[in-house]
Motif scaffolding. Structure first.
Motif, PDB file in Angstrom:
ATOM      1  N   GLY A  18       0.796  -1.220   0.000  1.00  0.00           N
ATOM      2  CA  GLY A  18       0.000   0.000   0.000  1.00  0.00           C
ATOM      3  C   GLY A  18       0.832   1.276   0.000  1.00  0.00           C
ATOM      4  N   HIS A  19       2.140   1.169  -0.045  1.00  0.00           N
ATOM      5  CA  HIS A  19       3.007   2.330  -0.091  1.00  0.00           C
ATOM      6  C   HIS A  19       3.606   2.458  -1.488  1.00  0.00           C
ATOM      7  N   PHE A  20       3.847   3.683  -1.889  1.00  0.00           N
ATOM      8  CA  PHE A  20       4.476   3.947  -3.169  1.00  0.00           C
ATOM      9  C   PHE A  20       5.889   4.444  -2.935  1.00  0.00           C
ATOM     10  N   LEU A  21       6.804   3.926  -3.701  1.00  0.00           N
ATOM     11  CA  LEU A  21       8.197   4.307  -3.574  1.00  0.00           C
ATOM     12  C   LEU A  21       8.535   5.291  -4.685  1.00  0.00           C
ATOM     13  N   VAL A  22       9.013   6.471  -4.316  1.00  0.00           N
ATOM     14  CA  VAL A  22       9.406   7.489  -5.287  1.00  0.00           C
ATOM     15  C   VAL A  22      10.929   7.506  -5.358  1.00  0.00           C
ATOM     16  N   VAL A  23      11.445   7.299  -6.566  1.00  0.00           N
ATOM     17  CA  VAL A  23      12.895   7.255  -6.767  1.00  0.00           C
ATOM     18  C   VAL A  23      13.257   8.316  -7.798  1.00  0.00           C
ATOM     19  N   HIS A  24      14.226   9.139  -7.456  1.00  0.00           N
ATOM     20  CA  HIS A  24      14.712  10.152  -8.392  1.00  0.00           C
ATOM     21  C   HIS A  24      15.414   9.441  -9.553  1.00  0.00           C
ATOM     22  N   PRO A  25      15.255   9.949 -10.795  1.00  0.00           N
ATOM     23  CA  PRO A  25      15.878   9.278 -11.946  1.00  0.00           C
ATOM     24  C   PRO A  25      17.388   9.115 -11.837  1.00  0.00           C
ATOM     25  N   LEU A  26      18.056  10.045 -11.170  1.00  0.00           N
ATOM     26  CA  LEU A  26      19.509   9.904 -11.015  1.00  0.00           C
ATOM     27  C   LEU A  26      19.877   8.813 -10.022  1.00  0.00           C
ATOM     28  N   ASP A  27      18.968   8.479  -9.129  1.00  0.00           N
ATOM     29  CA  ASP A  27      19.229   7.440  -8.127  1.00  0.00           C
ATOM     30  C   ASP A  27      18.671   6.083  -8.547  1.00  0.00           C
ATOM     31  N   ASP A  28      17.972   6.012  -9.656  1.00  0.00           N
ATOM     32  CA  ASP A  28      17.334   4.775 -10.094  1.00  0.00           C
ATOM     33  C   ASP A  28      18.361   3.821 -10.693  1.00  0.00           C
ATOM     34  N   VAL A  29      17.971   2.580 -10.829  1.00  0.00           N
ATOM     35  CA  VAL A  29      18.832   1.558 -11.434  1.00  0.00           C
ATOM     36  C   VAL A  29      19.001   1.890 -12.914  1.00  0.00           C
ATOM     37  N   ARG A  30      20.220   1.761 -13.426  1.00  0.00           N
ATOM     38  CA  ARG A  30      20.487   2.096 -14.824  1.00  0.00           C
ATOM     39  C   ARG A  30      19.801   1.101 -15.741  1.00  0.00           C
ATOM     40  N   GLU A  31      19.310   1.612 -16.870  1.00  0.00           N
ATOM     41  CA  GLU A  31      18.644   0.760 -17.846  1.00  0.00           C
ATOM     42  C   GLU A  31      19.399   0.806 -19.160  1.00  0.00           C
ATOM     43  N   THR A  32      19.233  -0.212 -19.965  1.00  0.00           N
ATOM     44  CA  THR A  32      19.886  -0.238 -21.270  1.00  0.00           C
ATOM     45  C   THR A  32      19.118   0.655 -22.228  1.00  0.00           C
ATOM     46  N   LYS A  33      19.841   1.350 -23.082  1.00  0.00           N
ATOM     47  CA  LYS A  33      19.241   2.265 -24.045  1.00  0.00           C
ATOM     48  C   LYS A  33      18.949   1.537 -25.354  1.00  0.00           C
TER      49      LYS A  33
END
Length: 82
Positions: A18-33
């Protein structure tokens, strides 16, 4: 281990229900482009092609008019009678 690894953890553990986690894009896990070299050409209708060709012609015409105006201001065409 650097100090940035301590300050910016990339692993997220348990999040309560029931909680939402807000993550800043700079702190998020890197994704492949996306590799755009493998995409190929985009299908376009005839009206889109005509519109893009018209836009290209318009932009070329505007650049030529700006170039003419700059050369005219520089005096490349002689003095004008006023």
């Amino acid at each position: 281990m650097s100090m940035l690894d301590v300050l910016r953890p990339t692993a997220i553990s348990k999040v309560p229900e029931g909680h939402f986690l807000v993550v800043h894009p700079l702190d998020d896990v890197r994704e492949t482009k996306i590799d755009t070299s493998q995409l190929g050409t985009m299908p376009m209708t005839t009206s889109v092609k005509i519109s893009l060709i018209t836009l290209r012609g318009y932009l070329i015409l505007m650049m030529l008019l700006v170039l003419y105006h700059v050369l005219d201001l520089a005096g490349a065409f002689g003095q004008h009678a006023r």
